[in-house]
Design a protein around this motif. Structure first.
Motif, mmCIF file in Angstrom:
data_model
loop_
_atom_site.group_PDB
_atom_site.id
_atom_site.type_symbol
_atom_site.label_atom_id
_atom_site.label_comp_id
_atom_site.label_asym_id
_atom_site.label_seq_id
_atom_site.Cartn_x
_atom_site.Cartn_y
_atom_site.Cartn_z
ATOM 1 N N PRO A 164 0.852 -0.955 -0.186
ATOM 2 C CA PRO A 164 -0.181 0.174 -0.015
ATOM 3 C C PRO A 164 1.014 0.829 -0.039
ATOM 4 O O PRO A 164 1.918 1.171 0.273
ATOM 5 N N ALA A 165 0.605 2.168 -0.974
ATOM 6 C CA ALA A 165 1.359 3.299 -0.548
ATOM 7 C C ALA A 165 1.604 3.892 1.061
ATOM 8 O O ALA A 165 -0.261 4.383 1.457
ATOM 9 N N PRO A 166 2.323 4.997 1.294
ATOM 10 C CA PRO A 166 2.412 5.524 2.832
ATOM 11 C C PRO A 166 0.999 6.193 2.862
ATOM 12 O O PRO A 166 0.709 7.109 2.353
ATOM 13 N N ARG A 167 0.463 6.152 3.431
ATOM 14 C CA ARG A 167 -0.388 7.933 4.306
ATOM 15 C C ARG A 167 0.595 8.216 5.552
ATOM 16 O O ARG A 167 1.049 7.559 6.608
ATOM 17 N N GLY A 168 -0.810 9.253 5.413
ATOM 18 C CA GLY A 168 0.142 10.159 6.602
ATOM 19 C C GLY A 168 -0.456 10.038 8.357
ATOM 20 O O GLY A 168 0.069 9.778 9.480
ATOM 21 N N GLU A 169 -1.142 8.821 8.300
ATOM 22 C CA GLU A 169 -1.523 8.086 9.735
ATOM 23 C C GLU A 169 0.335 6.823 10.435
ATOM 24 O O GLU A 169 -0.105 6.741 11.522
ATOM 25 N N ASP A 170 0.602 7.034 8.973
ATOM 26 C CA ASP A 170 1.880 5.644 9.232
ATOM 27 C C ASP A 170 2.588 6.521 10.058
ATOM 28 O O ASP A 170 4.227 5.789 10.519
ATOM 29 N N LEU A 171 2.578 8.139 10.015
ATOM 30 C CA LEU A 171 3.722 8.657 11.377
ATOM 31 C C LEU A 171 2.749 9.005 12.514
ATOM 32 O O LEU A 171 4.372 9.023 12.778
ATOM 33 N N THR A 172 2.174 8.487 12.831
ATOM 34 C CA THR A 172 2.449 8.044 14.494
ATOM 35 C C THR A 172 3.394 7.362 14.583
ATOM 36 O O THR A 172 3.355 5.971 14.435
ATOM 37 N N GLY A 173 3.995 7.356 15.562
ATOM 38 C CA GLY A 173 5.309 6.541 16.254
ATOM 39 C C GLY A 173 6.889 6.437 15.529
ATOM 40 O O GLY A 173 7.724 6.433 16.504
ATOM 41 N N THR A 174 6.843 7.656 14.594
ATOM 42 C CA THR A 174 7.945 7.840 14.353
ATOM 43 C C THR A 174 9.260 9.011 14.909
ATOM 44 O O THR A 174 8.519 10.039 15.430
ATOM 45 N N SER A 175 10.150 9.097 14.376
ATOM 46 C CA SER A 175 10.524 10.461 15.405
ATOM 47 C C SER A 175 11.549 10.938 13.583
ATOM 48 O O SER A 175 10.828 11.028 12.812
ATOM 49 N N GLY A 176 11.527 12.824 14.194
ATOM 50 C CA GLY A 176 12.165 13.294 13.027
ATOM 51 C C GLY A 176 12.447 14.124 13.977
ATOM 52 O O GLY A 176 13.258 14.441 15.280
ATOM 53 N N SER A 177 13.135 15.605 13.576
ATOM 54 C CA SER A 177 13.941 16.537 13.767
ATOM 55 C C SER A 177 13.026 17.997 13.087
ATOM 56 O O SER A 177 11.972 18.518 12.650
ATOM 57 N N VAL A 178 13.157 19.332 14.388
ATOM 58 C CA VAL A 178 12.653 20.070 14.760
ATOM 59 C C VAL A 178 13.166 21.336 13.931
ATOM 60 O O VAL A 178 14.691 20.757 13.689
ATOM 61 N N VAL A 179 12.587 21.356 12.730
ATOM 62 C CA VAL A 179 13.163 22.150 11.496
ATOM 63 C C VAL A 179 12.417 24.365 12.305
ATOM 64 O O VAL A 179 13.727 24.435 12.003
ATOM 65 N N THR A 180 11.780 24.684 12.744
ATOM 66 C CA THR A 180 11.627 25.501 13.308
ATOM 67 C C THR A 180 10.858 25.406 14.467
ATOM 68 O O THR A 180 9.706 24.528 14.720
ATOM 69 N N ALA A 181 11.860 26.145 15.620
ATOM 70 C CA ALA A 181 10.938 25.719 16.920
ATOM 71 C C ALA A 181 9.939 25.835 16.826
ATOM 72 O O ALA A 181 8.482 26.764 17.101
ATOM 73 N N ILE A 182 9.472 24.674 18.118
ATOM 74 C CA ILE A 182 7.507 24.929 18.878
ATOM 75 C C ILE A 182 7.638 25.443 19.842
ATOM 76 O O ILE A 182 8.085 25.323 20.372
ATOM 77 N N PRO A 183 6.700 26.581 19.973
ATOM 78 C CA PRO A 183 6.075 27.509 20.876
ATOM 79 C C PRO A 183 5.815 26.583 21.818
ATOM 80 O O PRO A 183 4.463 25.334 21.145
ATOM 81 N N THR A 184 5.470 26.437 23.777
ATOM 82 C CA THR A 184 3.938 25.634 23.996
ATOM 83 C C THR A 184 2.361 26.106 23.911
ATOM 84 O O THR A 184 2.128 27.363 22.933
ATOM 85 N N ASP A 185 2.057 25.194 23.427
ATOM 86 C CA ASP A 185 0.690 24.720 22.673
ATOM 87 C C ASP A 185 0.969 25.936 20.609
ATOM 88 O O ASP A 185 -0.331 26.737 20.932
ATOM 89 N N GLY A 186 1.746 26.252 20.090
ATOM 90 C CA GLY A 186 1.732 26.493 19.079
ATOM 91 C C GLY A 186 2.186 25.475 18.072
ATOM 92 O O GLY A 186 2.507 24.798 18.484
#
Length: 168
Positions: free
Chosen positions: A99-121
């Motif tokens: 099957p083609a990859p879906r967005g739901e397949d991202l749950t549980g994966t790791s990544g890196s922050v490109v633009t800082a994430i503010p609290t609740d932002g």
């Protein structure tokens, strides 16, 4: 021997044309014998003609036999090359079961922050979906600095995810 070498080179040229004009020349062969289940595809014909020509040239040049024996050996080698090309191309076409990859397949994966994430932002994270890097908008309950490693907790929309920082 020149005829055999000419056939071998013509087969290679036909293969290059099949690769360059992918699908354009196939329509001509489909109208001639589309019911033959791929036996008249350009790669199969190119493999047959090349193997016939080069094998015939090798047999004619390395043995003292005549053109008839060289042609027979070339036809056998061409048949094997054509059948192998058809089998291999059909095996590649059948490999569409994953099957083609879906967005739901991202749950549980790791990544890196490109633009800082503010609290609740929202910020941005780089994730890999189907082996390809994709940038997503990311939301986190705590602020996360640029370059930090994060885990995807859930997919919020087709373009955003909820993440949490990875604790080392």
């Amino acid at each position: 021997m020149d005829w055999f070498l000419g056939l071998g080179i013509a087969g290679l040229v036909l293969l290059v044309l099949a690769l360059v004009f992918d699908g354009v020349l196939e329509g001509v062969l489909d109208s001639l014998g589309g019911g033959l289940d791929g036996f008249l595809s350009l790669p199969v014909i190119a493999g047959f003609v090349s193997a016939l020509g080069f094998t015939g040239a090798i047999v004619l040049g390395s043995t003292g036999t005549g053109a008839g024996v060289a042609t027979g050996a070339g036809v056998v080698a061409g048949g094997v090359a054509g059948w192998g090309t058809r089998w291999f191309s059909r095996a590649l076409m059948r490999d569409g079961s994953a099957p083609a990859p879906r967005g739901e397949d991202l749950t549980g994966t790791s990544g890196s922050v490109v633009t800082a994430i503010p609290t609740d932002g929202y910020g941005e994270v780089l994730l890999y979906l189907g082996g390809q890097p994709v940038k997503y908008a990311a939301r986190s309950a705590v602020s996360v600095a640029r370059g930090a490693e994060v885990w995807v907790e859930s997919v919020l929309s087709p373009s955003s995810v909820a993440v949490r920082p990875v604790e080392h």
